[in-house]
Each structure stands twice: as C-alpha cells, then as structure tokens.
Design an enzyme around this catalytic site. Structure first.
Site, PDB file in Angstrom:
ATOM      1  N   ASN A 136      -8.656 -25.667  17.953  1.00  0.00           N
ATOM      2  CA  ASN A 136      -9.269 -26.645  18.127  1.00  0.00           C
ATOM      3  C   ASN A 136     -10.227 -27.004  16.872  1.00  0.00           C
ATOM      4  OD1 ASN A 136     -11.781 -25.956  18.942  1.00  0.00           O
ATOM      5  ND2 ASN A 136     -12.040 -27.239  20.472  1.00  0.00           N
ATOM      6  N   HIS A 138     -12.730 -24.670  15.893  1.00  0.00           N
ATOM      7  CA  HIS A 138     -14.267 -24.803  15.779  1.00  0.00           C
ATOM      8  C   HIS A 138     -14.715 -23.177  15.416  1.00  0.00           C
ATOM      9  CE1 HIS A 138     -14.339 -22.883  20.650  1.00  0.00           C
ATOM     10  NE2 HIS A 138     -13.889 -21.419  20.162  1.00  0.00           N
TER      11      HIS A 138
HETATM   12  C1  F6R Z   1     -17.258 -16.638  20.027  1.00  0.00           C
HETATM   13  C2  F6R Z   1     -16.357 -17.887  18.458  1.00  0.00           C
HETATM   14  C3  F6R Z   1     -15.657 -18.423  18.613  1.00  0.00           C
HETATM   15  C4  F6R Z   1     -14.602 -17.804  18.778  1.00  0.00           C
HETATM   16  C5  F6R Z   1     -13.449 -18.429  18.635  1.00  0.00           C
HETATM   17  C6  F6R Z   1     -12.142 -17.904  18.952  1.00  0.00           C
HETATM   18  O1  F6R Z   1     -18.845 -15.898  19.311  1.00  0.00           O
HETATM   19  O2  F6R Z   1     -17.888 -17.897  17.523  1.00  0.00           O
HETATM   20  O3  F6R Z   1     -15.668 -19.488  17.996  1.00  0.00           O
HETATM   21  O4  F6R Z   1     -14.611 -17.265  18.008  1.00  0.00           O
HETATM   22  O5  F6R Z   1     -13.164 -19.366  20.092  1.00  0.00           O
HETATM   23  O6  F6R Z   1     -11.897 -16.747  19.751  1.00  0.00           O
HETATM   24  P1  F6R Z   1     -10.750 -15.904  20.050  1.00  0.00           P
HETATM   25  O7  F6R Z   1     -10.858 -14.983  19.057  1.00  0.00           O
HETATM   26  O8  F6R Z   1     -11.053 -15.148  21.036  1.00  0.00           O
HETATM   27  O9  F6R Z   1      -9.655 -16.307  19.847  1.00  0.00           O
END
Ligand code: F6R
Length: 247
Positions: A136, A138
């Site tokens: 999304n 973030h």
């Molecule tokens: C984790 C963080 C999150 C992840 C994001 C992507 O510390 O800050 O913003 O980077 O949710 O997660 P993955 O890499 O599991 O797709």
C-alpha cells in the site's frame, strides 16, 4: 532518484548490499537505518558473508531500526528485534550497545516514542536508511492516510499490512494490530535513502511511488522530494516503469 534495475532478487540483494558496504567502508562510524521483512533478507545474508570472508567491519557502526510490533518482547520470534538478531546482529561485529529498535513491550508507549526520537536526534542524521515498501506504499509503518507523522509514533496497522504480514505468524496466533514506527521526519532527513523492492506484486506501487503524485495516500511518494534516493529493484518490480528511467 536513481533507479537501478537488478536481474532478480539475488542480484538486487548483492547490489544493495554493495552500496551499504561502500557506505560502511567510507564512514566506519555510519549510522545505518535498518528495515525488516522479506526484502532485506538477501542483503543481510550478503553482508554477513562479506563480514566473514572479506572482513567487512561493522565494529564502529551504529544502527536504528524503523519499527517494532507493539506488545512483543525482543525474544518473541515474530518481533523485529529477534529478526535482526537472527539475520544480522548475531553474525557480524556490531557492538550490541550501538543497536537500537523501538521497544515493543515498553510500559509507556508515548514515552517510548519520545525516547526513540531523542535517540534519533542524538545519533542522527542517519547516513543511509534502508527501506522496503509495503503493497500500500507504506515505508517503515507509516501507513497511507489523510496526514503523515514526522515523529516516531504508534500506528494502527492497515488491513493491507496485516494481510501481507500474517505470513510471519503461526495459524491461530494473535497478530499485533499496532506498531511503533520511525516517522517521516527521520527518514526524510537521512543523508541517503536506499529502497529495495522485488517481485511483480510490488510493480504497481513502485510505479506510483516513482511516477505518481506526491501524496499521503502513498507515503513512499514523499521520497520524490528527497535529494538522495537510490531504488534497487528487480525486473518484475520495475516492469511497470518507463525504460528510460532505469539504469
Ligand atoms: C519493515 C518495514 C516495512 C517493510 C514493508 C515491506 O521494517 O519497515 O515497511 O519494508 O512492509 O515488507 P516486505 O519486504 O516483507 O515485502
């Protein structure tokens, strides 16, 4: 924004790890902003390998992690503190006194956020901030919304984030609904941002982040306003970007 096209996850991890290793070599006391999740696992594996095989030295580095689940103790296998121990901290020569993560099981959430901000001010600015990106948009757990927060805060995780991260929890296990996250202030004042993404599921959001409007509905789009951002992503994640933007 510099956008580096990697062939696949392994290539993305090696290139991104190379940028972190260069940062550490150039400034041994670097303050590194670290992320968790699946995207950085390959980077941490590569850094551990370079530490063991080539003596990459982290002894004077300091680290601050982006986020932690509210309510989890550092020894809980789903906590980000545990993730960092297992995947990086236990395997390199970082000084345990120099590793910082919001404390998920703190007694006073507001005070914990203030403590983390004081720490970021005292140690900062971050020399290199590693980021993944949520489906999304973030970054950290700065979720899409009407407004964004500059400071460390406690956030209610969005349904999209809960669904995406449910895979890290056992079936039937209660997943935390809230997390502490570094705010956009510390991320935007980092001297350098390194964002990684891999896989087709990230293609749409990566295009929105890079080519779309700057909007609080896509927190990562704020990085368009940062002067030193490098994106390292694989072919699938970059499949919806115009080829002329890619290195
Ligand atoms: C984790 C963080 C999150 C992840 C994001 C992507 O510390 O800050 O913003 O980077 O949710 O997660 P993955 O890499 O599991 O797709």
């Amino acid at each position: 924004m510099r956008i580096i096209l990697a062939a696949d996850y392994q290539d993305m991890s090696r290139r991104a790890a190379g940028l972190i290793a260069a940062q550490v070599a150039q400034k041994p006391t670097s303050l590194l902003g670290l992320a968790t999740g699946s995207s950085p696992l390959g980077i941490y594996r590569q850094l551990v390998a370079w530490h063991r095989e080539e003596g990459l030295d982290f002894s004077r580095c300091r680290t601050v992690n982006l986020d932690e689940y509210v309510g989890l103790t550092p020894d809980s296998p789903q906590s980000y503190a545990y993730f960092m121990q297992q995947n990086l901290f236990d395997h390199v020569n970082l000084d345990p006194r120099n590793l910082h993560i919001p404390q998920g099981d703190c007694a006073d959430p507001l005070e914990e956020c203030r403590r983390y901000d004081r720490l970021l001010t005292q140690l900062g600015p971050i020399d290199l901030q590693l980021l993944g990106i949520g489906l999304n948009g973030h970054i950290g757990f700065n979720e899409p919304g009407e407004s964004l927060n500059a400071d460390t805060h406690c956030v209610a995780l969005s349904q999209s984030t809960m669904d995406a991260n449910a895979r890290f929890f056992d079936p039937g296990q209660q997943m935390p609904t809230h997390a502490y996250t570094m705010g956009l202030g510390a991320i935007m004042t980092a001297k350098r941002v390194l964002l990684i993404a891999s896989g087709a599921a990230k293609a749409d959001i990566l295009r929105e982040m890079i080519c779309g409007k700057v909007t609080t509905a896509v927190p990562a789009s704020l990085l368009q306003l940062h002067r030193n951002v490098t994106v390292v992503a694989d072919r699938e994640a970059l499949s919806r970007l115009p080829a002329e933007l890619l290195e």
